[in-house]
Enzyme design. Structure first.
Site, PDB file in Angstrom:
ATOM      1  N   SER A 253      -1.364   9.850  28.496  1.00  0.00           N
ATOM      2  CA  SER A 253      -0.310  10.848  28.318  1.00  0.00           C
ATOM      3  C   SER A 253       0.861  10.219  27.575  1.00  0.00           C
ATOM      4  CB  SER A 253       0.158  11.344  29.689  1.00  0.00           C
ATOM      5  OG  SER A 253       1.362  12.077  29.601  1.00  0.00           O
TER       6      SER A 253
ATOM      7  N   TYR B 243       3.525  11.008  38.027  1.00  0.00           N
ATOM      8  CA  TYR B 243       2.531  11.197  36.973  1.00  0.00           C
ATOM      9  C   TYR B 243       2.680  10.143  35.879  1.00  0.00           C
ATOM     10  CZ  TYR B 243      -0.127  13.655  33.309  1.00  0.00           C
ATOM     11  OH  TYR B 243      -1.022  13.989  32.318  1.00  0.00           O
TER      12      TYR B 243
END
Length: 272
Positions: free
Chosen positions: A153, A166
């Site tokens: 990500s 995250y």
């Protein structure tokens, strides 16, 4: 020559987290390109629906119900895959996600972080990648070659506000990708490789309300993202397919330990 280099014909690809918006697009593409796609998921209805969709479009797919954070579940899935297919060529680890307790919102501070939620997010994103590798790597070792593709990500390399848990988990995925590329090539030979794709900002069901208003206009956070993306748009699922094809095919045979951004230039832009 070029077509053969990028061919996925005849490859067997195990794919966790395939039932999401991006995963579905990727798995459909792999099947359309001639791969047999093994869908790993914990929700039978979602797995069956995706398998049926792939087959309805002329592709080959098979579903295996398992939880990527549960070792016993993965052990059983690996045995079933070995029985059905003998071995696999590629493993794609796309299972992941976030939850509210592991987020620090603008009206909160670090002390409001819920540690139980944080552990769950780390477990899903990091251990949910480590464990499938542990149990499915033996199905690559049978052929003395293998290919692992993780999903990272933008939050891994450029930590963003709010998504503390995250971002930490995805940073660990980047490190794992590099570490494992060295480990596997050094101990099992040069035909083992490990890479990751780091998507930029794609509209999914998880983030749609965070990035867009009910009328489709951008939220404040959505505007921040677009103004820091040189291509000035969110990604579309199809935008991932070129990098996916390259990294799953023999065209990337000398590529390992690499995190490939597919982000419209977000990671290259300094803001000025």
């Amino acid at each position: 020559m070029s077509n053969n280099l990028f061919s996925l014909q005849g490859k067997t690809i195990a794919f966790s987290g395939a039932t999401g918006v991006l995963g579905e697009s990727m798995s459909l593409h792999l099947a359309q390109e001639g791969a047999t796609v093994l869908i790993l998921g914990r929700t039978p209805s979602k797995v069956d629906s995706l398998v049926d969709k792939i087959k309805s479009e002329g592709g080959n797919a098979q579903g295996y119900i398992c939880d990527v954070t549960d070792e016993k579940s993965l052990e059983e899935a690996a045995k079933a895959i070995e029985k059905d297919h003998g071995s696999i060529d590629t493993l794609i680890n796309a299972a992941g996600g976030n939850m509210p307790g592991a987020v620090v919102t603008p009206d909160q501070n670090f002390l409001d972080l819920d540690t139980a939620s944080l552990r769950k997010v780390l477990d899903l994103n990091y251990m949910g990648t480590v464990l499938p590798i542990k149990f499915l790597l033996p199905l690559m070792l049978k052929n003395n070659k293998g290919n692992i593709l993780n999903i990272s990500s933008m939050a891994a390399s450029r930590p963003m506000t709010r998504v503390m848990g995250y971002a930490s988990a995805k940073a660990a995925i980047d490190n794992l990708t590099k570490w494992l590329s060295v480990e596997l090539a050094g101990k099992h030979g040069p035909e083992f490789r490990v890479n990751a794709i780091a998507p930029g900002f794609f509209l999914t069901e998880q983030n749609r309300t965070l990035l867009t208003e009910s009328d489709g206009s951008l939220t404040k956070r959505g505007n921040q993202i677009i103004t820091h993306t040189p291509m000035e748009r969110f990604g579309k699922p199809d935008d991932l397919l070129g990098a996916l094809q390259w990294l799953c095919s023999d065209a990337s045979a000398f590529v390992t330990g690499t995190i490939v951004p597919v982000d419209g230039g977000f990671s290259a832009y300094s803001g000025v």
